[in-house]
Design a protein around this motif. Sequence first.
Motif, PDB file in Angstrom:
ATOM      1  N   HIS A  15      58.516 -52.812 104.754  1.00  0.00           N
ATOM      2  CA  HIS A  15      59.591 -53.087 105.804  1.00  0.00           C
ATOM      3  C   HIS A  15      60.147 -52.019 106.517  1.00  0.00           C
ATOM      4  O   HIS A  15      61.056 -51.383 105.653  1.00  0.00           O
ATOM      5  N   HIS A  21      62.012 -50.104 103.011  1.00  0.00           N
ATOM      6  CA  HIS A  21      62.179 -50.573 101.836  1.00  0.00           C
ATOM      7  C   HIS A  21      60.641 -51.647 101.707  1.00  0.00           C
ATOM      8  O   HIS A  21      60.061 -51.844 102.677  1.00  0.00           O
ATOM      9  N   ASP A  23      59.645 -55.422 100.327  1.00  0.00           N
ATOM     10  CA  ASP A  23      60.191 -56.770  99.896  1.00  0.00           C
ATOM     11  C   ASP A  23      59.390 -57.643  99.178  1.00  0.00           C
ATOM     12  O   ASP A  23      58.114 -57.937  99.494  1.00  0.00           O
ATOM     13  N   ARG A  25      58.398 -60.801  97.177  1.00  0.00           N
ATOM     14  CA  ARG A  25      58.871 -62.032  97.344  1.00  0.00           C
ATOM     15  C   ARG A  25      57.818 -63.017  96.451  1.00  0.00           C
ATOM     16  O   ARG A  25      56.590 -62.844  96.582  1.00  0.00           O
TER      17      ARG A  25
HETATM   18 MN    MN Z   1      63.159 -56.525 104.279  1.00  0.00          MN
END
Ligand code: MN
Length: 176
Positions: A15, A21, A23, A25
Motif C-alpha cells: 500500500h 507499508h 497490510d 489481513r
Molecule cells: Mn494500508
Amino acid sequence: MSRPRGPRRFVIQEHAATAHHYDLRLEVDGVLKSWAVPRGLSTDPREKRLAVQVDDHALSHFAFEGRIGDGGAIVWDWGRYRSLDSGRDLAAQLRAGHISVWLEGEKLCGGWTLQRTRGGAKPQWLAIKRRDSEADARRRPQSTQPRSVKSGRTLVQVLSMSERGRERRKAPRSGR
Ligand code: MN
C-alpha cells in the motif's frame, strides 16, 4: 494461484499511502483483522517487524487492487492460514495479544508469531518469523518478488497507469 477460498484466508496488500507499508489481513469470524507492517513480514527469525493494528476491513476488500486516494495498493501475496495454537480460538488469542499462525501464500510460507507490545487506539505488535523449515535469513521477498500475485503488476505500474488516466481526465477540452 487463483483467489483463495474458505474461512481462513489471508492477504498482504502493498500500500502506497502517506507512508509505504504492507497490510497483513487475516480472515477471522467474517472480517479481515488488519495490521500495517511498514517493512513487511521478514523470513528471518532474528528480525522483529513492527505491525500496527488498524481497523478491521470487510471481506469485500480481500482482493482489492487499484487506487486509494492519492496512493494505491496491489495484492502482494495471498493464500490460506491456520492457527498454530489449537488451545483457544483465534479471536480469544487476538484479545490476549498473542497469535501464532502458519501462512501458505505464494511468496510467504511458514509460521509467524504476532505479539502485542502496546495497546491503545492503534495497538502495536511485533511480527516474528518462527524457527521452522521455512525460515530463511537470506530472503528479501519484498525486494525480489515485488509483483502482484493477482495481476502480475508492480505497485509503481498501478500508480503510473492510474496517473495517466487522471491526466487524461484533467486535460482541458477544446471547442468551448
Ligand atoms: Mn494500508
